[in-house]
Design a protein around this motif. Structure first.
Motif, PDB file in Angstrom:
ATOM      1  N   MET A 109       0.840  -1.200   0.000  1.00 34.24           N
ATOM      2  CA  MET A 109       0.000   0.000   0.000  1.00 34.24           C
ATOM      3  C   MET A 109       0.875   1.248   0.000  1.00 34.24           C
ATOM      4  N   LEU A 110       0.449   2.244  -0.782  1.00 32.01           N
ATOM      5  CA  LEU A 110       1.150   3.525  -0.858  1.00 32.01           C
ATOM      6  C   LEU A 110       0.184   4.631  -0.463  1.00 32.01           C
ATOM      7  N   GLY A 111       0.511   5.312   0.621  1.00 32.05           N
ATOM      8  CA  GLY A 111      -0.336   6.405   1.095  1.00 32.05           C
ATOM      9  C   GLY A 111       0.415   7.726   1.049  1.00 32.05           C
ATOM     10  N   ALA A 112      -0.292   8.797   0.668  1.00 33.55           N
ATOM     11  CA  ALA A 112       0.296  10.139   0.612  1.00 33.55           C
ATOM     12  C   ALA A 112      -0.814  11.159   0.771  1.00 33.55           C
ATOM     13  N   PRO A 113      -0.462  12.374   1.192  1.00 31.19           N
ATOM     14  CA  PRO A 113      -1.492  13.413   1.383  1.00 31.19           C
ATOM     15  C   PRO A 113      -2.369  13.646   0.152  1.00 31.19           C
ATOM     16  N   GLN A 114      -1.774  13.532  -1.039  1.00 29.84           N
ATOM     17  CA  GLN A 114      -2.561  13.780  -2.247  1.00 29.84           C
ATOM     18  C   GLN A 114      -3.443  12.600  -2.638  1.00 29.84           C
ATOM     19  N   TYR A 115      -3.315  11.483  -1.895  1.00 29.44           N
ATOM     20  CA  TYR A 115      -4.150  10.314  -2.161  1.00 29.44           C
ATOM     21  C   TYR A 115      -4.901   9.942  -0.872  1.00 29.44           C
ATOM     22  N   LEU A 168      10.264  -5.447   1.673  1.00 29.66           N
ATOM     23  CA  LEU A 168       9.743  -6.807   1.582  1.00 29.66           C
ATOM     24  C   LEU A 168       8.682  -7.024   2.648  1.00 29.66           C
ATOM     25  N   LEU A 169       8.945  -6.476   3.824  1.00 28.96           N
ATOM     26  CA  LEU A 169       8.013  -6.611   4.940  1.00 28.96           C
ATOM     27  C   LEU A 169       8.144  -5.382   5.831  1.00 28.96           C
ATOM     28  N   GLY A 170       7.016  -4.739   6.100  1.00 31.97           N
ATOM     29  CA  GLY A 170       7.046  -3.592   6.991  1.00 31.97           C
ATOM     30  C   GLY A 170       6.740  -2.284   6.290  1.00 31.97           C
ATOM     31  N   HIS A 171       7.261  -1.188   6.866  1.00 28.95           N
ATOM     32  CA  HIS A 171       6.917   0.165   6.399  1.00 28.95           C
ATOM     33  C   HIS A 171       8.168   0.994   6.168  1.00 28.95           C
ATOM     34  N   VAL A 172       8.172   1.768   5.094  1.00 25.06           N
ATOM     35  CA  VAL A 172       9.236   2.739   4.857  1.00 25.06           C
ATOM     36  C   VAL A 172       8.604   4.035   4.337  1.00 25.06           C
ATOM     37  N   LYS A 173       9.346   5.128   4.492  1.00 23.85           N
ATOM     38  CA  LYS A 173       8.939   6.421   3.952  1.00 23.85           C
ATOM     39  C   LYS A 173       9.752   6.675   2.695  1.00 23.85           C
ATOM     40  N   MET A 174       9.081   6.836   1.551  1.00 26.94           N
ATOM     41  CA  MET A 174       9.760   7.140   0.296  1.00 26.94           C
ATOM     42  C   MET A 174       9.174   8.429  -0.260  1.00 26.94           C
ATOM     43  N   LEU A 175      10.013   9.478  -0.285  1.00 25.60           N
ATOM     44  CA  LEU A 175       9.546  10.817  -0.649  1.00 25.60           C
ATOM     45  C   LEU A 175       8.392  11.169   0.276  1.00 25.60           C
ATOM     46  N   ASN A 176       7.232  11.505  -0.272  1.00 28.66           N
ATOM     47  CA  ASN A 176       6.101  11.819   0.612  1.00 28.66           C
ATOM     48  C   ASN A 176       5.120  10.656   0.715  1.00 28.66           C
ATOM     49  N   PHE A 177       5.567   9.465   0.347  1.00 31.67           N
ATOM     50  CA  PHE A 177       4.709   8.279   0.403  1.00 31.67           C
ATOM     51  C   PHE A 177       5.075   7.398   1.591  1.00 31.67           C
ATOM     52  N   ASP A 178       4.052   6.891   2.258  1.00 33.96           N
ATOM     53  CA  ASP A 178       4.225   5.832   3.256  1.00 33.96           C
ATOM     54  C   ASP A 178       3.937   4.512   2.550  1.00 33.96           C
ATOM     55  N   VAL A 179       4.949   3.651   2.492  1.00 37.22           N
ATOM     56  CA  VAL A 179       4.824   2.379   1.773  1.00 37.22           C
ATOM     57  C   VAL A 179       4.827   1.246   2.784  1.00 37.22           C
ATOM     58  N   THR A 180       3.777   0.439   2.751  1.00 34.98           N
ATOM     59  CA  THR A 180       3.634  -0.680   3.689  1.00 34.98           C
ATOM     60  C   THR A 180       3.464  -1.972   2.911  1.00 34.98           C
ATOM     61  N   SER A 181       4.265  -2.969   3.264  1.00 35.22           N
ATOM     62  CA  SER A 181       4.234  -4.269   2.595  1.00 35.22           C
ATOM     63  C   SER A 181       3.981  -5.358   3.638  1.00 35.22           C
ATOM     64  N   LEU A 182       2.900  -6.105   3.453  1.00 31.93           N
ATOM     65  CA  LEU A 182       2.503  -7.114   4.445  1.00 31.93           C
ATOM     66  C   LEU A 182       1.922  -8.365   3.772  1.00 31.93           C
ATOM     67  N   PRO A 183       2.015  -9.519   4.456  1.00 34.92           N
ATOM     68  CA  PRO A 183       1.347 -10.714   3.936  1.00 34.92           C
ATOM     69  C   PRO A 183      -0.153 -10.467   3.830  1.00 34.92           C
ATOM     70  N   SER A 184      -0.771 -11.091   2.834  1.00 37.22           N
ATOM     71  CA  SER A 184      -2.213 -10.958   2.664  1.00 37.22           C
ATOM     72  C   SER A 184      -2.901 -12.300   2.956  1.00 37.22           C
ATOM     73  N   THR A 185      -4.163 -12.382   2.638  1.00 35.08           N
ATOM     74  CA  THR A 185      -4.980 -13.547   3.019  1.00 35.08           C
ATOM     75  C   THR A 185      -4.381 -14.863   2.546  1.00 35.08           C
TER      76      THR A 185
END
Length: 204
Positions: free
Chosen positions: A27-33, A160-177
């Motif tokens: 998932m990629l989250g940012a203020p503009q999204y 690969l797993l977890g969260h990082v900040k890239m530019l103004n995006f919060d990027v989260t990578s996690l196992p799914s169902t």
């Protein structure tokens, strides 16, 4: 061994969920999204969480020189993984049936678990290698060429797993169902191996 055999039959069947549910989610989250962009990684291809997520991710990546997200036919993994999962499910169920009938020992249950674990580790390694290439093999003619404080080119490898900040995006990578179903199925086979070992020990 009959109870252990039943669990060994059921465990691999959980892996069939991988044909329906995503294995991983980024998932990629940012203020503009206000609604984050999302990518579901299935064993047979990449799909956006929402209808236009892949198109929007590719559009953003274009500016910083990242490649477009690959289609299923562009990566051998998306053709191979479904076959591997199908074969492992078939072998696991067969071992469970033979265990139920008393034809094989609990060691076969453990062997299936170990083989599936090795395949899972190799799959994660391959996935991480793709993430590295995707985030570092940038177009030298990109519209935006950003650098780190030390002057080196900025890279954009998703975690690969977890969260990082890239530019103004919060990027989260996690196992799914799909990954959780696979984990549950593998744990059932491990329990089956323990029950089979206990049953054999009691008989001796």
């Amino acid at each position: 061994m009959k109870k252990a055999g039943i669990l060994m039959i059921l465990g691999p069947l959980f892996l069939l969920g991988l044909y329906v549910f995503p294995l991983w989610n980024i998932m990629l989250g940012a203020p503009q999204y206000p609604d984050p962009l999302g990518l579901n990684i299935h064993i047979n291809g990449l799909r956006g969480v929402s209808e236009f997520d892949i198109q929007n991710i590719d559009g953003l990546n274009h500016y910083i020189g990242m490649h477009t997200l690959p289609k299923a036919e562009e990566m051998w993994e998306f053709g191979t993984f479904p076959m591997v999962i199908g074969i492992m499910v078939g072998i696991g169920v067969l071992i469970g049936v033979l265990g139920y009938l008393g034809k094989v020992s609990y060691k076969w249950f453990l062997g299936w678990f170990l083989l599936m674990s090795i395949l899972g580790i190799l799959g994660m390694y391959d996935f991480n290698e793709w993430l590295v290439d995707y985030g570092t093999n940038l177009d030298p003619n990109a519209i935006m060429k950003l650098t780190n404080p030390d002057g080196s080119p900025m890279t954009y490898k998703p975690p690969l797993l977890g969260h990082v900040k890239m530019l103004n995006f919060d990027v989260t990578s996690l196992p799914s169902t799909g990954a959780w179903l696979m984990f549950m199925g593998m744990m059932l086979t491990l329990v089956a191996a323990f029950m089979g070992w206990k049953s054999t020990k009691n008989q001796n």
